[in-house]
Write an enzyme that holds these catalytic residues in place. Structure first.
Site, PDB file in Angstrom:
ATOM      1  CG  ASP A  90      43.795  45.031  44.176  1.00 40.02           C
ATOM      2  OD1 ASP A  90      43.210  44.589  45.170  1.00 40.02           O
ATOM      3  OD2 ASP A  90      43.485  46.104  43.608  1.00 40.02           O
ATOM      4  NE  ARG A  91      40.252  41.158  42.031  1.00 36.71           N
ATOM      5  CZ  ARG A  91      40.809  40.699  43.138  1.00 36.71           C
ATOM      6  NH1 ARG A  91      42.033  40.186  43.124  1.00 36.71           N
ATOM      7  NH2 ARG A  91      40.192  40.756  44.306  1.00 36.71           N
ATOM      8  CB  CYS A 136      35.860  39.452  42.359  1.00 35.85           C
ATOM      9  SG  CYS A 136      36.761  41.025  42.292  1.00 35.85           S
ATOM     10  CG  ASN A 137      30.501  43.019  42.799  1.00 30.60           C
ATOM     11  OD1 ASN A 137      29.434  42.867  42.230  1.00 30.60           O
ATOM     12  ND2 ASN A 137      30.681  42.666  44.070  1.00 30.60           N
ATOM     13  CB  THR A 138      36.707  44.900  40.946  1.00 31.48           C
ATOM     14  OG1 THR A 138      36.177  45.486  42.139  1.00 31.48           O
ATOM     15  CG2 THR A 138      37.537  45.931  40.219  1.00 31.48           C
ATOM     16  CB  ALA A 139      36.785  39.903  38.791  1.00 35.79           C
ATOM     17  CB  THR A 177      36.700  48.526  44.479  1.00 35.56           C
ATOM     18  OG1 THR A 177      36.326  48.082  43.169  1.00 35.56           O
ATOM     19  CG2 THR A 177      36.704  47.356  45.447  1.00 35.56           C
ATOM     20  CE  LYS A 224      39.888  43.196  48.678  1.00 37.21           C
ATOM     21  NZ  LYS A 224      39.432  41.912  48.138  1.00 37.21           N
ATOM     22  CB  CYS A 261      33.005  45.510  47.064  1.00 36.42           C
ATOM     23  SG  CYS A 261      34.555  44.678  47.525  1.00 36.42           S
TER      24      CYS A 261
END
Lengths: 236, 236
Positions: free
Chosen positions: B48-49, B83-86, B125, B165, B195
């Protein structure tokens, strides 16, 4: 540790996504990390399968084998092909790699047999119908296959190619209820949506007839073969 | 000859399918063979990022780099990450391969700037918000970023993790309209669904607010970068 599922995709691209979504939906998981590792090769260079079987179109085997080998090299432990017609070439693909290739029509036939179905209607491309991909698999499982008559079979092809693949004709234009009635009259207890574009069309049309979706059967079989828990007890 | 698009996927699996569907929808094509060759590595082993950025969770970079290299070896000409957070780890991934990696937040910022947007609300997120993935990209493009207040941001996290999720809480339970009103009050002209689970939630909720979907922006940018014709002139 679950196994990695390789998908020989692109036949067509939307059907590949549909299969991937069904794998996700059928996996018992509450966070990303509990889902299966899937590698999808959306290989749109694979020529049309029906054209190859019936109209001397380009041979799809070389590109299908390229995808199979690419996926094996990338770490896939098993392969699946979300294209019913492609299973006409199953032996060529399975023979080119060292990992198992699940067989969509055989998995579907075994689900029908387990449910006690004796006659199933098959909605599929001309290539799938005439090559006997489902006829053979169902017959081996003791299930009788029936098909739409010639005029309605042309409408099935239109629904697949003009409706879903090309998005050139609204899905509502095709006489889907007449097709289903024709199969029922021939004794079909269940209808197989044996072209991967058909579950997409049926979902969009809001049809919840008495059918079995081989894409869902294949997804279920893959989740189980990969060693993950399924979210439901069977693929119906 | 179009280029092959590699997708570092599995963050989460559903978002990967969503991106793939958007690539298909945004490509001008009337048959399978006119669509792009896409290879998707749904690598659910990537930790999980947000947990890594904010809570000393496991480092996602090694698995992201494995996927990037796997895709490059399989023949990808460019990479994208749904994945934006990635994108907090963008430099680590881009530095590990010899092919270009499109940047979701920078592509989105440039679409906003081209449309003359001065203030954008960011739904994302905690990891994306606090690491400044969008704050930095928007600021570089001259666009001001505003975010939900702390209580509403917790609801955004719930919508992403418990709603999409885990599918543990019905999406209707989250105060999405309050969140959108909060952003509007802060001057947001457009809202970014930053997200990849959020476009899925918004579609299911039937929300067609004044938003921009960075997944769609990324799909559009990939179709264009791969050399295919887009089905529409811009990603709005």
């Amino acid at each position: 540790m679950t196994k990695t599922v390789g998908i020989i995709g692109g036949m067509g691209p939307a059907a590949t996504c549909d299969l991937m979504e069904k794998i996700i939906a059928l996996t018992k998981a509450s966070r990303d990390q509990e889902h299966l590792h899937v590698i999808a090769d959306v290989n749109t260079a694979i020529p049309d399968r029906t054209a190859a079987i019936l109209h001397e179109g380009a041979d799809p085997v070389p590109e299908m084998v390229k995808s199979a080998k690419r996926l094996q090299a990338a770490g896939a432990d098993m392969l699946i092909m979300p294209c019913n017609t492609a299973h006409y070439f199953y032996d060529d693909v399975a023979g080119a790699v060292d990992i198992p290739v699940l067989h969509m029509a055989r998995e579907t036939a075994s689900v029908l047999r387990a449910a006690g179905v004796r006659t199933a209607g098959v909605l599929a491309t001309d290539g799938t119908v005439q090559s006997g991909v489902y006829g053979d698999a169902l017959s081996a499982a003791g299930v009788r296959a029936v098909y739409p008559g010639p005029a309605l079979q042309r409408e099935v092809m239109g629904l697949i190619y003009e409706g879903v693949k090309a998005r050139a004709v609204p899905l509502e234009r095709f006489p889907v209820r007449d097709i289903l009635a024709d199969l029922r009259e021939q004794g079909a207890e269940k209808v197989l949506l044996a072209c991967t574009e058909l579950p997409i069309a049926f979902r969009e049309l809001g049809l919840t007839e008495n059918y079995l979706d081989p894409t869902r059967v294949l997804a279920f079989a893959a989740v189980r073969a990969a060693g993950a828990q399924t979210a439901v007890p069977d693929p119906w």
